[in-house]
Write a protein that holds these residues in place. Structure first.
Motif, PDB file in Angstrom:
ATOM      1  N   CYS A  27       0.951  -1.203  -0.102  1.00  0.00           N
ATOM      2  CA  CYS A  27       0.051  -0.296   0.114  1.00  0.00           C
ATOM      3  C   CYS A  27       0.896   1.367  -0.014  1.00  0.00           C
ATOM      4  O   CYS A  27       0.225   2.098  -0.626  1.00  0.00           O
ATOM      5  CB  CYS A  27      -0.756  -0.089   0.929  1.00  0.00           C
ATOM      6  SG  CYS A  27      -0.502   0.336   3.118  1.00  0.00           S
ATOM      7  N   GLY A  28       2.564   1.133   0.215  1.00  0.00           N
ATOM      8  CA  GLY A  28       2.915   2.096   0.124  1.00  0.00           C
ATOM      9  C   GLY A  28       2.844   2.837  -1.173  1.00  0.00           C
ATOM     10  O   GLY A  28       3.401   3.669  -1.263  1.00  0.00           O
ATOM     11  N   CYS A  31       0.720   6.006  -1.327  1.00  0.00           N
ATOM     12  CA  CYS A  31       0.621   7.313  -0.997  1.00  0.00           C
ATOM     13  C   CYS A  31       2.499   7.610  -0.789  1.00  0.00           C
ATOM     14  O   CYS A  31       2.884   8.484  -0.276  1.00  0.00           O
ATOM     15  CB  CYS A  31       0.399   7.417   0.175  1.00  0.00           C
ATOM     16  SG  CYS A  31       0.384   5.229   1.209  1.00  0.00           S
ATOM     17  N   ALA A  33       4.895   5.979   0.993  1.00  0.00           N
ATOM     18  CA  ALA A  33       4.694   5.778   2.161  1.00  0.00           C
ATOM     19  C   ALA A  33       4.697   6.820   3.041  1.00  0.00           C
ATOM     20  O   ALA A  33       5.128   6.679   4.258  1.00  0.00           O
ATOM     21  CB  ALA A  33       5.515   4.699   2.289  1.00  0.00           C
ATOM     22  N   ALA A  34       3.651   7.398   3.036  1.00  0.00           N
ATOM     23  CA  ALA A  34       2.987   8.386   3.428  1.00  0.00           C
ATOM     24  C   ALA A  34       3.475   8.343   5.649  1.00  0.00           C
ATOM     25  O   ALA A  34       3.845   8.859   5.272  1.00  0.00           O
ATOM     26  CB  ALA A  34       1.538   8.837   3.613  1.00  0.00           C
ATOM     27  N   CYS A  35       2.802   7.035   5.754  1.00  0.00           N
ATOM     28  CA  CYS A  35       2.478   6.830   6.733  1.00  0.00           C
ATOM     29  C   CYS A  35       4.805   6.299   7.588  1.00  0.00           C
ATOM     30  O   CYS A  35       4.698   6.165   8.887  1.00  0.00           O
ATOM     31  CB  CYS A  35       1.870   5.706   7.731  1.00  0.00           C
ATOM     32  SG  CYS A  35       2.639   4.163   6.989  1.00  0.00           S
ATOM     33  N   PHE A 111      -1.837  -0.972  11.996  1.00  0.00           N
ATOM     34  CA  PHE A 111      -2.492   0.271  10.766  1.00  0.00           C
ATOM     35  C   PHE A 111      -3.211   0.183   9.330  1.00  0.00           C
ATOM     36  O   PHE A 111      -2.032  -1.273   8.778  1.00  0.00           O
ATOM     37  CB  PHE A 111      -0.926   1.195  10.815  1.00  0.00           C
ATOM     38  CG  PHE A 111      -1.519   2.319  10.732  1.00  0.00           C
ATOM     39  CD1 PHE A 111      -2.389   3.748  11.417  1.00  0.00           C
ATOM     40  CD2 PHE A 111      -1.463   2.655   8.823  1.00  0.00           C
ATOM     41  CE1 PHE A 111      -2.759   4.491  10.696  1.00  0.00           C
ATOM     42  CE2 PHE A 111      -2.159   4.064   8.388  1.00  0.00           C
ATOM     43  CZ  PHE A 111      -2.569   4.881   9.445  1.00  0.00           C
ATOM     44  N   TYR A 134      -0.820  12.825   7.835  1.00  0.00           N
ATOM     45  CA  TYR A 134      -0.682  12.783   6.517  1.00  0.00           C
ATOM     46  C   TYR A 134      -2.314  12.244   6.166  1.00  0.00           C
ATOM     47  O   TYR A 134      -2.778  11.772   6.522  1.00  0.00           O
ATOM     48  CB  TYR A 134      -0.017  11.488   6.151  1.00  0.00           C
ATOM     49  CG  TYR A 134       0.436  10.270   7.236  1.00  0.00           C
ATOM     50  CD1 TYR A 134      -0.767   9.343   6.550  1.00  0.00           C
ATOM     51  CD2 TYR A 134       1.211  10.608   8.212  1.00  0.00           C
ATOM     52  CE1 TYR A 134      -0.485   8.370   7.478  1.00  0.00           C
ATOM     53  CE2 TYR A 134       0.642   9.209   9.204  1.00  0.00           C
ATOM     54  CZ  TYR A 134      -0.048   8.491   9.202  1.00  0.00           C
ATOM     55  OH  TYR A 134       0.054   7.185  10.234  1.00  0.00           O
ATOM     56  N   ARG A 135      -1.720  11.493   5.323  1.00  0.00           N
ATOM     57  CA  ARG A 135      -3.297  11.379   4.303  1.00  0.00           C
ATOM     58  C   ARG A 135      -3.299   9.603   3.750  1.00  0.00           C
ATOM     59  O   ARG A 135      -2.057   9.220   3.094  1.00  0.00           O
ATOM     60  CB  ARG A 135      -3.738  11.722   2.738  1.00  0.00           C
ATOM     61  CG  ARG A 135      -5.015  10.527   2.338  1.00  0.00           C
ATOM     62  CD  ARG A 135      -5.456  11.757   0.860  1.00  0.00           C
ATOM     63  NE  ARG A 135      -6.527  11.056  -0.151  1.00  0.00           N
ATOM     64  CZ  ARG A 135      -6.651  10.515  -0.262  1.00  0.00           C
ATOM     65  NH1 ARG A 135      -5.715   9.832  -0.532  1.00  0.00           N
ATOM     66  NH2 ARG A 135      -8.519   9.992  -0.110  1.00  0.00           N
ATOM     67  N   CYS A 136      -3.616   8.447   4.504  1.00  0.00           N
ATOM     68  CA  CYS A 136      -3.801   6.909   4.318  1.00  0.00           C
ATOM     69  C   CYS A 136      -4.768   6.747   3.371  1.00  0.00           C
ATOM     70  O   CYS A 136      -6.741   7.273   3.761  1.00  0.00           O
ATOM     71  CB  CYS A 136      -3.995   6.687   5.624  1.00  0.00           C
ATOM     72  SG  CYS A 136      -4.509   4.507   5.097  1.00  0.00           S
ATOM     73  N   PRO A 137      -4.515   6.331   1.584  1.00  0.00           N
ATOM     74  CA  PRO A 137      -5.690   6.077   1.121  1.00  0.00           C
ATOM     75  C   PRO A 137      -6.410   5.022   1.834  1.00  0.00           C
ATOM     76  O   PRO A 137      -7.805   4.642   1.800  1.00  0.00           O
ATOM     77  CB  PRO A 137      -4.662   5.583  -0.011  1.00  0.00           C
ATOM     78  CG  PRO A 137      -3.938   6.410   0.267  1.00  0.00           C
ATOM     79  CD  PRO A 137      -3.716   6.388   1.487  1.00  0.00           C
ATOM     80  N   LEU A 138      -5.841   3.830   2.633  1.00  0.00           N
ATOM     81  CA  LEU A 138      -6.866   2.699   2.936  1.00  0.00           C
ATOM     82  C   LEU A 138      -7.917   3.272   4.172  1.00  0.00           C
ATOM     83  O   LEU A 138      -9.347   2.778   3.960  1.00  0.00           O
ATOM     84  CB  LEU A 138      -5.836   1.541   3.955  1.00  0.00           C
ATOM     85  CG  LEU A 138      -4.714   1.229   3.387  1.00  0.00           C
ATOM     86  CD1 LEU A 138      -3.861   0.518   4.500  1.00  0.00           C
ATOM     87  CD2 LEU A 138      -5.107   0.604   1.649  1.00  0.00           C
TER      88      LEU A 138
HETATM   89  S1  SF4 Z   1      -0.622   5.344   5.079  1.00  0.00           S
HETATM   90 FE1  SF4 Z   1      -1.900   3.759   4.906  1.00  0.00          FE
HETATM   91  S2  SF4 Z   1      -1.209   3.423   2.522  1.00  0.00           S
HETATM   92 FE2  SF4 Z   1      -0.449   4.281   2.827  1.00  0.00          FE
HETATM   93  S3  SF4 Z   1       2.013   3.047   3.297  1.00  0.00           S
HETATM   94 FE3  SF4 Z   1       1.247   3.887   5.041  1.00  0.00          FE
HETATM   95  S4  SF4 Z   1      -1.093   2.399   5.811  1.00  0.00           S
HETATM   96 FE4  SF4 Z   1      -0.181   2.380   3.905  1.00  0.00          FE
END
Ligand code: SF4
Ligand code: SF4
Length: 186
Positions: A27-28, A31, A33-35, A111, A134-138
């Motif tokens: 999922c990185g 985004c 890898a926003a988180c 997460f 930050y924005r998490c698309p999930l």
């Molecule tokens: S912000 Fe959400 S989508 Fe992006 S890497 Fe982290 S858990 Fe995955």
């Protein structure tokens, strides 16, 4: 703090969570890898967003890992339950997002899910309701999470809350939530 979860149990939990992922691909890529890489509001020369370890989870580490910055804090200085006292470890990832995947701390692996005890005292899973910088698309796009990930995270929390300190943490966090605002996953 004395936690009843043994080192070998934490190891088994890590192995179980190694086998699952929130979605079927990294999922990185959605985004950048926003988180992992989000700097938050901290000055560039200060440790950035961190992850706190659960009581006893530090036993899995040497505290000399070159990819982690360690901080030992007093639990009473932070927003933890009254039963939490003494040292809480915070880690910051120094080479994000290129960390040893099999050593990611638990709070990273869970997460975007978080545990919640509902009004009847049942363990539920919700999308993380933390105020994220930050924005998490999930979360934001309500992406479908893999059933194996949801099941594994639920199984692990079911086990973890048998420990009094961890139960207190989940109960404490749950007590601040308005259930009508939550997005339940399970
Ligand atoms: S912000 Fe959400 S989508 Fe992006 S890497 Fe982290 S858990 Fe995955
Ligand atoms: S442990 Fe790895 S995946 Fe988790 S936040 Fe740190 S760099 Fe990202």
């Amino acid at each position: 703090m004395k936690c009843s979860i043994k080192k070998r149990t934490y190891r088994a939990i890590y192995r179980l969570l190694d086998r699952v992922s929130p979605i079927p691909y990294d999922c990185g890529t959605l985004c950048n890898a926003a988180c992992c890489t989000c700097a938050g509001d901290e000055p560039p020369d200060e440790p950035q967003l961190g992850i706190y370890l659960l009581p006893g989870e530090d036993k899995l580490f040497t505290k000399k890992e070159d990819w982690l910055h360690w901080t030992a804090e007093d639990a009473s200085d932070y927003d933890f339950p009254d039963s939490w006292f003494g040292t809480v470890y915070f880690v910051t990832c120094l080479c994000a997002p290129h960390c040893p995947r099999n050593m990611r701390p638990l709070q990273c692996r869970f997460f975007p899910l978080a545990p919640h005890l509902d009004g009847a005292g049942r363990l539920r899973l919700i999308y993380s309701d933390l105020d994220l910088p930050y924005r998490c698309p999930l979360i934001d796009d309500s992406m479908t999470l893999t059933p194996s990930f949801i099941q594994a995270v639920y199984t692990v929390w079911k086990h973890l809350i048998r420990d009094c300190l961890i139960y207190d943490l989940v109960e404490y966090d749950s007590s601040f939530r308005q259930e009508e605002n939550l997005r339940f996953i399970r």
